[in-house]
Enzyme design. Structure first.
Site, PDB file in Angstrom:
ATOM      1  N   TYR A 252      74.639  38.022   9.346  1.00 52.07           N
ATOM      2  CA  TYR A 252      73.375  37.368   9.719  1.00 52.07           C
ATOM      3  C   TYR A 252      73.065  37.530  11.215  1.00 52.07           C
ATOM      4  O   TYR A 252      72.703  36.559  11.879  1.00 52.07           O
ATOM      5  CB  TYR A 252      73.419  35.875   9.356  1.00 52.07           C
ATOM      6  CG  TYR A 252      73.206  35.645   7.877  1.00 52.07           C
ATOM      7  CD1 TYR A 252      71.913  35.656   7.351  1.00 52.07           C
ATOM      8  CD2 TYR A 252      74.268  35.448   7.010  1.00 52.07           C
ATOM      9  CE1 TYR A 252      71.700  35.468   5.994  1.00 52.07           C
ATOM     10  CE2 TYR A 252      74.057  35.263   5.649  1.00 52.07           C
ATOM     11  CZ  TYR A 252      72.771  35.275   5.152  1.00 52.07           C
ATOM     12  OH  TYR A 252      72.554  35.095   3.809  1.00 52.07           O
ATOM     13  N   TYR A 383      69.388  28.710  -2.539  1.00 56.17           N
ATOM     14  CA  TYR A 383      70.282  29.740  -2.014  1.00 56.17           C
ATOM     15  C   TYR A 383      71.560  29.684  -2.828  1.00 56.17           C
ATOM     16  O   TYR A 383      72.174  28.625  -2.964  1.00 56.17           O
ATOM     17  CB  TYR A 383      70.596  29.508  -0.534  1.00 56.17           C
ATOM     18  CG  TYR A 383      71.612  30.494  -0.009  1.00 56.17           C
ATOM     19  CD1 TYR A 383      71.214  31.783   0.364  1.00 56.17           C
ATOM     20  CD2 TYR A 383      72.969  30.171   0.068  1.00 56.17           C
ATOM     21  CE1 TYR A 383      72.149  32.716   0.807  1.00 56.17           C
ATOM     22  CE2 TYR A 383      73.904  31.103   0.510  1.00 56.17           C
ATOM     23  CZ  TYR A 383      73.490  32.361   0.875  1.00 56.17           C
ATOM     24  OH  TYR A 383      74.417  33.285   1.299  1.00 56.17           O
ATOM     25  N   ASP A 472      75.350  24.475  -8.812  1.00 53.25           N
ATOM     26  CA  ASP A 472      75.984  25.208  -7.722  1.00 53.25           C
ATOM     27  C   ASP A 472      76.310  24.207  -6.613  1.00 53.25           C
ATOM     28  O   ASP A 472      75.457  23.837  -5.812  1.00 53.25           O
ATOM     29  CB  ASP A 472      75.036  26.307  -7.215  1.00 53.25           C
ATOM     30  CG  ASP A 472      75.608  27.017  -5.980  1.00 53.25           C
ATOM     31  OD1 ASP A 472      76.700  26.638  -5.512  1.00 53.25           O
ATOM     32  OD2 ASP A 472      74.945  27.959  -5.494  1.00 53.25           O
ATOM     33  N   LYS A 501      83.091  26.648  -0.767  1.00 50.54           N
ATOM     34  CA  LYS A 501      83.203  26.330   0.676  1.00 50.54           C
ATOM     35  C   LYS A 501      84.330  25.375   1.095  1.00 50.54           C
ATOM     36  O   LYS A 501      85.273  25.780   1.737  1.00 50.54           O
ATOM     37  CB  LYS A 501      81.864  25.836   1.189  1.00 50.54           C
ATOM     38  CG  LYS A 501      80.840  26.970   1.224  1.00 50.54           C
ATOM     39  CD  LYS A 501      79.652  26.647   2.075  1.00 50.54           C
ATOM     40  CE  LYS A 501      78.809  27.862   2.343  1.00 50.54           C
ATOM     41  NZ  LYS A 501      77.653  28.025   1.445  1.00 50.54           N
TER      42      LYS A 501
END
Ligand SMILES: *Cc1c(COP(=O)(O)O)cnc(C)c1O
Length: 654
Positions: A252, A383, A472, A501
């Site tokens: 990114y 996302y 998610d 995560k």
């Protein structure tokens, strides 16, 4: 920057305090600003008054211990007498509050002396981020204690600067130094003669003769003043940046913009230490992965121990304890058990966890011999990751737009818009295999939040049509929203659940996709073709699973649960008070997540809040704006003062 050294002994009564006094004296003789700090003081026979006398310094020049107990007992027990628990975070706070001198920090007893029911002096040294000097007597039989202390320190990645020997009057092992040099690479820094009748003069003399020569070894280059140490740090980080510039392609990042890249040399608790010497509060949990703070010793230890047993093995046809244990913990968690999520499929990052869920949903109908369902339903602004399948179900107008032509058919519903969901469902009856959503918080879109009632209604409409629902929770899982899983707020029961995560506390890549019995059974047969033929090289890596097990245990501890409750309450208060700021157009919070929209701050590509992120860093806080959105996502070890500082810096910069 504070420079410092931690002094620990191989035992009590070996002369730690005397050595501390001699070290302080040696630094004073060099004109280095120096202080002495005893974090935990037990007993009435106090070390600080001794130092005050030997160094001819008034007591008022010594900082108060973080904990002080009059009982001459081991710290943990003395604390218990007073119904107190020694908190390392509190000691660290006192330590951070000390000024920028060079500090000699003296521990109580040896390295493995308990400070509370879980932690020892060794954990304290790590918490403070200090290097260690071991003090030992020359008594016979000391060798074993010295070697064990070195080993115990190094096992926890504590740097041992060296050993200082203090001569024992009665039994001085003459050959101890030579013997030690043969068996350890740890330097023997000095041998201090037995001092009969300690006096300021004898301390100053020994400091000059025995310790002055080894000071650079102990404290680094002292010729460099505080200022030039900062300059040296800058030179080091510039060098790292130059090397990075030649070989790294960052995620990114537009390298053409020539934006600065920061070197990070260490992490401790809620802080990151940059290579230019600055320490900054991690206000974004390091891209949302960290839960318990950086370099948490219990997770580090679990990784170390598992690495020595089994680092990795193929997970097709083989299994191991850490993977089974983690799966057992997850499926036994009440809300997952109630949702019937009874099977754990391992992969190694959030995007793959999503790919797995999408592929399972697609194959599910094939395996049942039903008409293939080839469309997916998703929410606008979502996302789900950066691989092709995960991108397909992400916001179509966002930064993945250029790949649209490569991707499968997905229809998007704006969160909150039940009517358009109903319309799509009746237009395309029998065509959707799954509905994927980030429950309640759409992280990457800018911490956008939508109502739990909408989610509840949407999921029940989809489930009524036989569409598999995929939660998610790669970002929201593990208490970010105050509950262990965000779907709990809506009282829904998803068919598939993606986690990643925070799963290892931010230490190693790992992901799971949980599936209900119904999904799992659709893949059961005697035919390999109905099996789920998917797997990654590092699937269920044992070391990553061990880290996840340690993190899960920490999460369920009372300490952590209390911290989360405190952070949730404070986040709400801080966010509400920022709502009054004229440049803030709206605010929102859920659990430990706080976010605000900033007026006319551009979009993702213009990134005009980037400047603000840079200024925050100068004020000691790492935040990373998402377009025109500022958000805070603290690790759970963040203290009340630290969280207040993060929000104060945001308020000031706005
Ligand atoms: C970050 C994220 C992913 C992707 O995870 P990676 O490990 O970065 O591939 C998927 N879904 C959500 C909700 C995320 O926030």
């Amino acid at each position: 920057m504070k420079n410092g050294i931690f002094i620990s002994g191989t035992d009590t009564g070996v002369g730690k305090t005397v050595v501390s006094a001699i070290l302080v004296s040696a630094l004073q003789q060099r004109g280095v600003p120096v202080g002495y700090f005893k974090p935990v003081q037990t007993g009435t026979d106090e070390d600080t008054p001794t130092l005050s006398r030997l160094l001819r310094l008034p007591l008022s020049r010594f900082p108060e211990p973080a904990y002080r107990f009059p009982e001459p007992m081991a710290p943990e027990r003395a604390a218990k007498v007073h119904g107190v628990r020694i908190e390392l975070a509190r000691v660290a706070e006192v330590w951070r509050g000390l000024d920028d001198r060079t500090w000699v920090v003296e521990g109580a007893g040896g390295l493995l002396v308990p400070l509370n029911e879980r932690q020892t002096t060794r954990d304290l040294i790590r918490e403070l981020g200090l290097k260690l000097v071991i003090v030992a007597s020359t008594r016979l039989g000391t060798m074993n204690h010295i070697l064990m202390t070195i080993e115990a320190a190094e096992k926890d990645a504590i740097e041992v600067v060296g050993v200082i020997l203090v001569e024992d009057r009665d039994s001085a092992d003459r050959d101890l130094e030579n013997a030690l040099r043969r068996v350890t690479r740890t330097p023997i820094l000095a041998r201090i003669p037995h001092l009969d009748g300690l006096s300021p003069e004898s301390v100053a003399r020994v400091a000059r003769e025995r310790l002055s020569p080894v000071l650079p070894q102990v404290f680094g280059d002292l010729a460099a003043s505080q200022d030039s140490a900062g300059v040296e740090g800058l030179a080091q980080s510039a060098e790292l940046f130059a090397r990075d510039h030649k070989v790294i392609w960052h995620p990114y990042s537009q390298h053409g913009l020539g934006e600065p890249i920061l070197g990070v040399v260490a992490g401790r608790g809620a802080y990151l230490k940059l290579s230019d010497g600055r320490e900054v509060l991690d206000g974004i949990s390091s891209w949302w992965v960290n839960l318990h703070g950086h370099a948490h010793p219990e997770i580090a230890r679990a990784i170390f121990e598992q690495s020595q047993k089994l680092e990795h093995v193929i997970f097709a046809g083989m299994t191991h304890e850490p993977a089974v244990q983690l799966a057992e913990s997850l499926v036994a968690y009440p809300t997952l058990r109630d949702a019937g999520l009874s099977r754990v499929f391992y992969s190694d990052n959030g995007s793959t966890a999503v790919e797995v869920a999408l592929k399972m949903a697609f194959q599910y109908y094939m395996n049942r011999g039903e008409k293939p369902r080839e469309r997916f339903l998703a929410l606008s602004n979502s996302y789900h990751g950066d691989t092709l399948g995960a991108m397909a179900v992400g916001e179509p107008e966002g930064f993945h737009q250029i790949f649209r032509s490569l991707l499968p058919q997905v229809d998007f519903v704006p969160p909150g818009d039940l009517e358009s969901l109903k319309a799509l469902l009746s237009q395309n009856r029998g065509q959707y295999c799954s509905f994927i959503f980030e429950p309640l918080v759409q992280g990457a879109a800018g911490m956008k939040m939508y109502s739990s009632q909408f989610l509840k209604d949407a999921v029940s409409l989809c489930q009524a049509e036989g569409i598999l629902t995929i939660a998610d929770e790669v970002f929201t899982g593990f208490y970010r929203t105050g509950r262990c899983f965000a779907f709990e707020h809506a009282g829904i029961q998803p068919d598939l659940l993606c986690l990643s995560k925070g799963i290892t506390g931010g230490f190693l890549p790992l992901a799971v996709t949980l599936a209900s019995d119904r999904v799992f059974e659709a893949f059961l047969s005697k035919d390999l073709r109905t099996a789920f033929l998917h797997g990654h090289s590092y699937t269920a890596n044992p070391v990553a699973c061990a880290a996840a097990n340690a993190s899960w245990k920490l999460l369920q501890s009372r300490d952590c649960q209390e911290n989360i409750i405190r952070l949730v309450q404070q986040t709400q208060r801080e966010i509400e008070s920022l709502n009054r700021h004229p440049r803030v157009t709206s605010v929102r919070s859920l659990g430990t997540i706080g976010a605000l929209d900033v007026q006319s701050a551009g979009n993702y590509f213009s990134g005009s809040l980037k400047q603000l992120g840079r200024h925050a860093l100068d004020l000691g806080v790492l935040i990373r704006p998402l377009g025109s959105v500022l958000y805070v996502l603290p690790p759970y070890c963040t203290t009340q003062q630290e969280l207040a500082k993060i929000y104060r810096v945001i308020g000031d910069l706005l």
